[in-house]
Write an enzyme that holds these catalytic residues in place. Structure first.
Site, PDB file in Angstrom:
ATOM      1  N   HIS A  79      -3.916   6.136   6.492  1.00  0.00           N
ATOM      2  CA  HIS A  79      -4.486   6.904   5.979  1.00  0.00           C
ATOM      3  C   HIS A  79      -3.849   7.571   5.086  1.00  0.00           C
ATOM      4  CE1 HIS A  79      -8.417   6.833   8.714  1.00  0.00           C
ATOM      5  NE2 HIS A  79      -7.829   6.614   9.276  1.00  0.00           N
ATOM      6  N   ARG A 156      16.539   1.822  20.374  1.00  0.00           N
ATOM      7  CA  ARG A 156      15.262   1.898  20.826  1.00  0.00           C
ATOM      8  C   ARG A 156      14.720   1.033  19.901  1.00  0.00           C
ATOM      9  NH1 ARG A 156      14.209   4.003  14.448  1.00  0.00           N
ATOM     10  NH2 ARG A 156      15.739   2.759  13.206  1.00  0.00           N
ATOM     11  N   ARG A 183     -12.095   7.538  12.235  1.00  0.00           N
ATOM     12  CA  ARG A 183     -11.951   7.373  13.970  1.00  0.00           C
ATOM     13  C   ARG A 183     -12.512   7.894  14.863  1.00  0.00           C
ATOM     14  NH1 ARG A 183      -7.962   3.415  12.785  1.00  0.00           N
ATOM     15  NH2 ARG A 183      -6.605   3.427  11.150  1.00  0.00           N
TER      16      ARG A 183
END
EC number: 2.1.1.148
Length: 229
Positions: A79, A156, A183
């Site tokens: 978005h 990570r 959503r």
């Protein structure tokens, strides 16, 4: 306002600029007029929404603090109209916090965007065990890499998408309504639906006229009319 979402996530309203009257004043500035009676102001909100005059709603701005799994955040960041600041795993170590689902879903052949819960106990148990073991193994490797002195920015890369992240999201009401259309709908993934429902609760409380008119005229989803807000 704060809501617990999923197993370890949350949605927190940090700040809000404006309310229903902000949209009213923004709309009436074109005519050199301001607030009138509550009835006329509410009617104006409904008129704007019904006739798709949506720019006045951009003068209502929300800031949220969100904690959510990475796979939900990546959908959220699609978005584009809004501002995001996310926690960095390059500079901070990840806590032992992962989204552990309590159910399994399977895709529907007729609709690839929808999924239904698996009721078969054996399949559910096998799938959840695989997910939990994979997450645990990934975190063990991550910790081992850090112990070896590997930089956080490299360690990570082994972390799963179920890792929790946090971010700030600043968004105006017009863009927030677009988020809810996409959503707060059964075609969206179940996990992000849960956040959308909580956003709708906050929106309804802080801007009741705008929310009511949105639900009546512009809401294209299907779940907000089915849940208690």
């Amino acid at each position: 306002m704060e809501f617990k979402v999923l197993d370890k996530g949350f949605l927190r309203l940090v700040d809000i600029l404006g309310d229903d009257y902000s949209a009213v004043k923004a709309a009436r500035v074109s005519y050199g007029k301001g607030i009138k009676t509550p009835e006329k102001d509410k009617n104006l909100i409904f008129y704007l929404m019904e006739h798709k005059h949506e720019t006045p709603f951009e003068h209502i701005v929300f800031t949220f603090h969100v904690k959510t799994p990475i796979f939900v955040a990546r959908q959220w960041f699609r978005h584009r109209i809004g501002s995001f600041n996310e926690a960095s795993l390059r500079y901070t170590e990840l806590k032992d916090e992962f989204y552990l689902p309590d159910h399994i879903r399977k895709n529907i052949v007729e609709d690839k965007q929808k999924a239904v819960r698996v009721e078969e106990l054996k399949l559910k148990e096998q799938a959840l065990e695989l997910i939990y073991n994979s997450i645990e193994d990934s975190y063990k490797v991550y910790r081992k890499l850090l112990e070896l002195g590997v930089a956080r920015e490299m360690a990570r890369i082994v972390l799963p998408m179920s890792s929790y992240t946090q971010f700030y999201w600043t968004v105006n009401a017009r863009s927030l309504m677009n988020f809810l259309n996409l959503r707060a709908d059964s075609h969206a993934q179940w996990e992000i639906q849960q956040y959308a429902i909580k956003i709708a609760k906050i929106f309804k409380e802080k801007c009741p006229w705008t929310f009511e008119s949105f639900l009546k005229f512009n809401y294209r989803g299907d779940i907000l009319r089915e849940v208690e807000l």
